[in-house]
Every structure is written in structure tokens, then in C-alpha cells.
Motif scaffolding. Structure first.
Motif, mmCIF file in Angstrom:
data_model
loop_
_atom_site.group_PDB
_atom_site.id
_atom_site.type_symbol
_atom_site.label_atom_id
_atom_site.label_comp_id
_atom_site.label_asym_id
_atom_site.label_seq_id
_atom_site.Cartn_x
_atom_site.Cartn_y
_atom_site.Cartn_z
ATOM 1 N N HIS A 195 9.497 3.427 8.963
ATOM 2 C CA HIS A 195 8.565 4.548 8.829
ATOM 3 C C HIS A 195 8.664 5.224 7.457
ATOM 4 C CE1 HIS A 195 7.632 4.009 13.025
ATOM 5 N NE2 HIS A 195 8.924 4.031 13.307
ATOM 6 N N TYR B 268 7.794 5.216 3.296
ATOM 7 C CA TYR B 268 6.694 4.823 2.425
ATOM 8 C C TYR B 268 7.254 4.057 1.219
ATOM 9 C CZ TYR B 268 3.589 7.780 5.144
ATOM 10 O OH TYR B 268 2.847 8.321 6.172
ATOM 11 N N HIS C 238 0.314 4.363 0.361
ATOM 12 C CA HIS C 238 -0.024 5.434 1.297
ATOM 13 C C HIS C 238 0.194 5.038 2.754
ATOM 14 C CE1 HIS C 238 -3.516 2.848 1.030
ATOM 15 N NE2 HIS C 238 -3.986 3.376 2.150
ATOM 16 N N LYS C 239 0.697 3.822 2.991
ATOM 17 C CA LYS C 239 0.987 3.372 4.345
ATOM 18 C C LYS C 239 2.483 3.133 4.493
ATOM 19 C CE LYS C 239 -3.496 1.197 5.294
ATOM 20 N NZ LYS C 239 -3.838 2.125 6.389
ATOM 21 N N THR C 240 3.001 3.383 5.685
ATOM 22 C CA THR C 240 4.417 3.159 5.923
ATOM 23 C C THR C 240 4.725 1.666 5.857
ATOM 24 O OG1 THR C 240 4.192 2.903 8.322
ATOM 25 C CG2 THR C 240 4.494 5.157 7.465
ATOM 26 N N PHE D 266 0.850 -1.185 0.000
ATOM 27 C CA PHE D 266 0.000 0.000 0.000
ATOM 28 C C PHE D 266 0.891 1.242 0.000
ATOM 29 C CE2 PHE D 266 -2.802 -3.134 2.163
ATOM 30 C CZ PHE D 266 -3.852 -3.116 1.234
ATOM 31 N N LEU E 55 -0.751 -4.567 9.301
ATOM 32 C CA LEU E 55 -2.177 -4.471 8.962
ATOM 33 C C LEU E 55 -2.894 -5.812 9.083
ATOM 34 C CD1 LEU E 55 -4.457 -2.630 7.928
ATOM 35 C CD2 LEU E 55 -3.775 -3.261 5.595
ATOM 36 N N GLU F 119 3.242 -0.025 8.830
ATOM 37 C CA GLU F 119 1.786 -0.167 8.703
ATOM 38 C C GLU F 119 1.427 -1.268 7.716
ATOM 39 O OE1 GLU F 119 0.377 4.436 9.628
ATOM 40 O OE2 GLU F 119 0.964 3.856 7.599
ATOM 41 N N ASN F 120 2.182 -1.397 6.617
ATOM 42 C CA ASN F 120 1.949 -2.472 5.655
ATOM 43 C C ASN F 120 2.100 -3.842 6.312
ATOM 44 O OD1 ASN F 120 1.613 -2.081 2.504
ATOM 45 N ND2 ASN F 120 2.738 -0.288 3.237
#
Length: 250
Positions: free
Chosen positions: A138, A140, A98-100, A96, A107, A103-104
């Protein structure tokens, strides 16, 4: 761990898989090679039902995952459970944007396996350290190189703590100088005993890492054996012809 019986897959009038009987034991690294269009990727995608088989049965840890007689809701729930146990890494990274990176990775463990976020983050950072990318947590995805993105994709799959890892030509979209860093991660997983099925055109990697080689052509497995047997004493003329061409180009 995985057993396949009479697997076929048709796309309209095109018969991509033509009746495959195979098994993958726990701890095996099964490497699938063969010419383009032979059905390798389709075979891999059928293992976790990203492609619905036309006929045949697939068993995972003794349980049939292609069972059509159970209700649709229960079947979809079961498929999602099986997929969480079979990590898959594709040719393209599918992160993704738009996610760091962190976060990827966290998730799916948080949403699917209901892992507490602090625990998911701790696990993610441990995996990033394993592939040498803790400093990218952190960042992208658009800021990463292709090799870094593919290593993150592997970490994302491992974060679900799967029993099996499926790799569909994981280096085919990479520049040549980035291939080694991804293959070294897969090599490390093999040395740790991770059960894997790998579709690849990297013959040296297949020879070094595979515990068993499957050669596919026109939707069937025409020959299989140890790397030594397949690469030094292939019996099938089609295998000999294929390896003669690809090894000459290596």
C-alpha cells in the motif's frame, strides 16, 4: 517458443538490425551482451513489437506475429494478446506514481485479462511475498528505493502470468548496492524454468544464469554459445576484445 527470421530494423538511414536469424526455446535463458549501440535493446523490443521491424518475420509459439496481411484491427488485437504473454521489464521502472504498489500490479490483470479483482490482489500479494515486499503493498512508488521499484516492475510483469520474460538492462538505472537484489529475483525465475531473454552488462550474472549467450555487434549476432564457451573460449576477435575490456573493469 520464439523464432526470428531475417529481422531488420532501420531508423531512417541508420541500420540498427541487419538480418537476424535466431530462436529461443522454452525454458532457455538467453543473455544478450555486446557494446552500446550494437542493437541489443532494439532486438529485444522487436520481439514483442514495441519496435516495428523493417523486414523479417517473428513467430511466437508457431504463429507469425509480424504478419502484415491481416486487417489492422485484428493485428492490433493479436499484438496485445502476444504482449500479454511476453512480460517486459525496462531500464526504468515506469510505475504509476499516483497508484499504490498493489494497484500498479493488479491494473493490467484486471483490465486486460479480466481477472476478478480479489483474485488479482491475491496473486499480487503472493508475488510480493516472493520478492520480499509484502509490506510495501500500500506504498506509493516515490517512497520506494530504486531496487524496490525494479522488483515491483518485475512483479507487475509476472502478474500477467507470461510465458516469456524480456529484460532490457534491468539494473542499469540502479545504484550498485541495489543491483544484487534485482538480479537475485531474475536468478530465481531462471531456476524455476522461466523462458527469458535478458540484455545486460552484468557479465558475472550472464555467466551464472544464462543457458546461452548471444554477442551482438553492429546489428548482427556475431557469436553465440554456452557461457563457458563465450567467456573462456570466444572465437570472434570482437568478442574477445569486448570481454577483455569489460571483465577487466569488473
Amino acid at each position: 517458443m520464439i523464432s526470428i527470421q531475417g529481422l531488420t530494423k532501420n531508423f531512417g538511414h541508420l541500420h540498427v538490425l541487419r538480418g537476424i536469424d535466431e530462436h529461443i526455446e522454452k525454458g532457455e535463458v538467453v543473455v544478450i551482451i555486446g557494446p552500446s549501440g550494437s542493437g541489443k535493446s532494439t532486438f529485444l523490443r522487436c520481439l514483442n513489437l514495441l519496435e516495428e521491424p523493417t523486414s523479417g518475420k517473428i513467430f511466437f509459439n508457431g504463429e507469425e506475429i509480424t504478419a502484415a496481411h491481416i486487417g489492422k484491427w485484428r493485428r492490433e488485437k493479436n499484438i496485445n494478446r502476444y504482449r500479454s504473454e511476453m512480460g517486459m521489464v525496462f531500464q526504468h521502472f515506469n510505475l504509476f506514481p499516483h497508484k499504490t504498489v498493489l494497484e500498479n500490479i493488479t491494473l493490467a490483470p484486471v483490465r486486460v485479462k479480466k481477472l476478478p479483482k480479489p483474485e488479482a490482489c491475491k496473486r499480487a500479494m503472493e508475488l510480493l511475498e516472493r520478492v520480499g515486499l509484502t509490506d510495501k503493498a500500500h506504498t506509493y512508488p516515490p517512497q520506494l528505493s530504486g531496487g524496490q521499484k525494479q522488483r515491483i516492475a518485475i512483479v507487475r510483469a509476472l502478474a500477467m502470468q507470461p510465458q516469456v520474460m524480456l529484460f532490457d538492462e534491468p539494473t542499469s538505472a540502479l545504484d550498485p548496492e541495489m543491483v544484487g537484489e534485482v538480479l537475485s529475483v531474475i536468478h530465481g525465475l531462471a531456476s524455476e524454468g522461466m523462458t527469458m531473454a535478458v540484455v545486460t552488462h552484468e557479465m558475472r550474472f550472464a555467466r551464472e544464469v544464462g543457458s546461452r549467450i548471444l554477442f551482438m555487434d553492429e546489428g548482427v549476432i556475431t557469436e553465440q554459445g554456452t557461457p563457458e564457451k563465450i567467456f573462456t573460449r570466444p572465437e570472434n576477435p570482437r568478442t574477445r576484445d569486448f570481454l577483455g575490456k569489460v571483465m577487466a573493469l569488473a
